[in-house]
Design a protein around this motif. Structure first.
Motif, PDB file in Angstrom:
ATOM      1  N   VAL A   1       0.824  -1.219   0.032  1.00  0.00           N
ATOM      2  CA  VAL A   1       0.000  -0.194   0.063  1.00  0.00           C
ATOM      3  C   VAL A   1       0.859   1.360   0.087  1.00  0.00           C
ATOM      4  CG1 VAL A   1      -1.751   1.445   1.393  1.00  0.00           C
ATOM      5  CG2 VAL A   1      -1.949  -1.095   1.294  1.00  0.00           C
TER       6      VAL A   1
ATOM      7  N   GLU B   1      -3.257   0.851  -3.730  1.00  0.00           N
ATOM      8  CA  GLU B   1      -2.830  -0.607  -3.583  1.00  0.00           C
ATOM      9  C   GLU B   1      -2.498  -1.475  -4.627  1.00  0.00           C
ATOM     10  OE1 GLU B   1      -4.221  -5.160  -1.723  1.00  0.00           O
ATOM     11  OE2 GLU B   1      -5.427  -3.380  -1.637  1.00  0.00           O
TER      12      GLU B   1
ATOM     13  N   LEU C   1      -3.411  -4.477   2.767  1.00  0.00           N
ATOM     14  CA  LEU C   1      -2.971  -5.252   1.788  1.00  0.00           C
ATOM     15  C   LEU C   1      -3.672  -6.693   1.803  1.00  0.00           C
ATOM     16  CD1 LEU C   1      -0.764  -5.335  -0.159  1.00  0.00           C
ATOM     17  CD2 LEU C   1       0.445  -6.531   1.317  1.00  0.00           C
TER      18      LEU C   1
END
Length: 305
Positions: free
Chosen positions: A62, A75, A281
């Motif tokens: 990220v 992301e 994530l």
């Protein structure tokens, strides 16, 4: 030499998965010969990128980027955690986050934007990176917040370097108060959001469908108590308030003192929260699981009759 037409470039792009400019260059190098152009792309490792596109990518980084009264978060996923330590991948994520500041949070617009320092798009740069590193990668999502007065603070948990990590948070804080104090408050709220994972900023922002489901469950639980309807109604409303305290940011208990509500902390600072975002994530991506030893044995033909 055959004419390098748009149709020829599109055909090569569809068959190889390589970027448009790479396909054009390959056809020029191959003097319009399709098979030779594919071989050229394969030698450069660009055609191989398409074969990786179906593989699950749930690792990566990220990234956040900031500007005056604006911040962006993206992301970018890869297949393994190892790639997150690759400097080229880290630089790509940082550049994409920086691009989002001007392009916005639409992922397709980000992909179509010109990659900094090049004459090609972000998508084409990503294709080159896939070919170089050898893993499937995707730009999954992006968020951008702006404020007319105040700051958009950022917080990065499990950072591998400044602005890059596993959990990122943006917090939009509107206020005319002193900027440094607002940034400190925003970072504290970012830490709070990273820890508590709220779903909504305020009660009005709670997903109506989620509230209906919660109320139905609580009503059934309360009815099982056998108490009168009026008491059951009060029980449900009390539990709904508790539900809000769990999922609504402004209603949550401030993690930094364990007593105050977030809304009280924000009000005391003379500020107003206008938005937040939390990216963890790989959240929501269904990851493949398997027995690595069994895979190796199968590849080696062990255990076959």
């Amino acid at each position: 030499m055959a004419e390098i037409t748009a149709a020829l470039i599109r055909e090569l792009r569809e068959s190889s998965g390589a970027g448009m400019m790479d396909c054009k260059k390959a056809l020029v190098e191959a003097e319009g010969n399709m098979e030779a152009a594919i071989d050229w792309l394969r030698k450069k490792g660009l055609a191989a990128a398409a074969k990786k596109s179906g593989r699950i990518a749930a690792e990566g980084l990220v990234g956040v980027a900031t500007g005056p009264q604006i911040a962006a978060m993206v992301e970018v996923n890869a297949e393994t955690d190892f790639v997150a330590r690759n400097e080229n991948f880290q630089n790509f994520v940082a550049e994409v986050a920086g691009l989002a500041l001007s392009v916005g949070e639409d992922v397709e617009a980000i992909k179509a934007a010109q990659y900094p320092g090049t004459q090609h798009s972000v998508t084409e740069e990503l294709t080159r990176l896939i070919a170089t590193i050898g893993e499937n990668m995707t730009i999954r999502r992006a968020r951008v917040f702006t404020v007319s007065e105040g700051t958009v603070a950022t917080y990065m948990h499990q950072a591998v370097k400044p602005g890059l990590g596993k959990i990122g948070v943006l917090v939009a804080v509107e206020s005319s108060s002193e900027l440094e104090a607002l940034q400190v408050l925003g970072r504290q709220i970012g830490m709070h959001v990273a820890a508590t994972r709220p779903d909504a900023l305020d009660i009005d922002a709670v997903d109506p469908a989620a509230l209906v489901r919660e109320r139905a469950v609580l009503s059934e639980q309360a009815a099982a108590s056998g108490k009168p309807p009026a008491v059951i109604e009060k029980m449900v409303e009390g539990r709904i308030r508790k539900f809000y305290e769990e999922v609504v940011l402004l209603e949550q208990v401030w993690v930094h003192d364990g007593e105050s509500r977030v809304r009280e902390v924000v009000k005391k600072a003379g500020a107003k929260l206008t938005g937040f975002a939390r990216f963890q994530l790989g959240e929501g991506i269904e990851k493949e699981t398997g027995d690595f030893a069994a895979e190796v044995a199968a590849a080696a033909g062990i255990g076959k009759a």
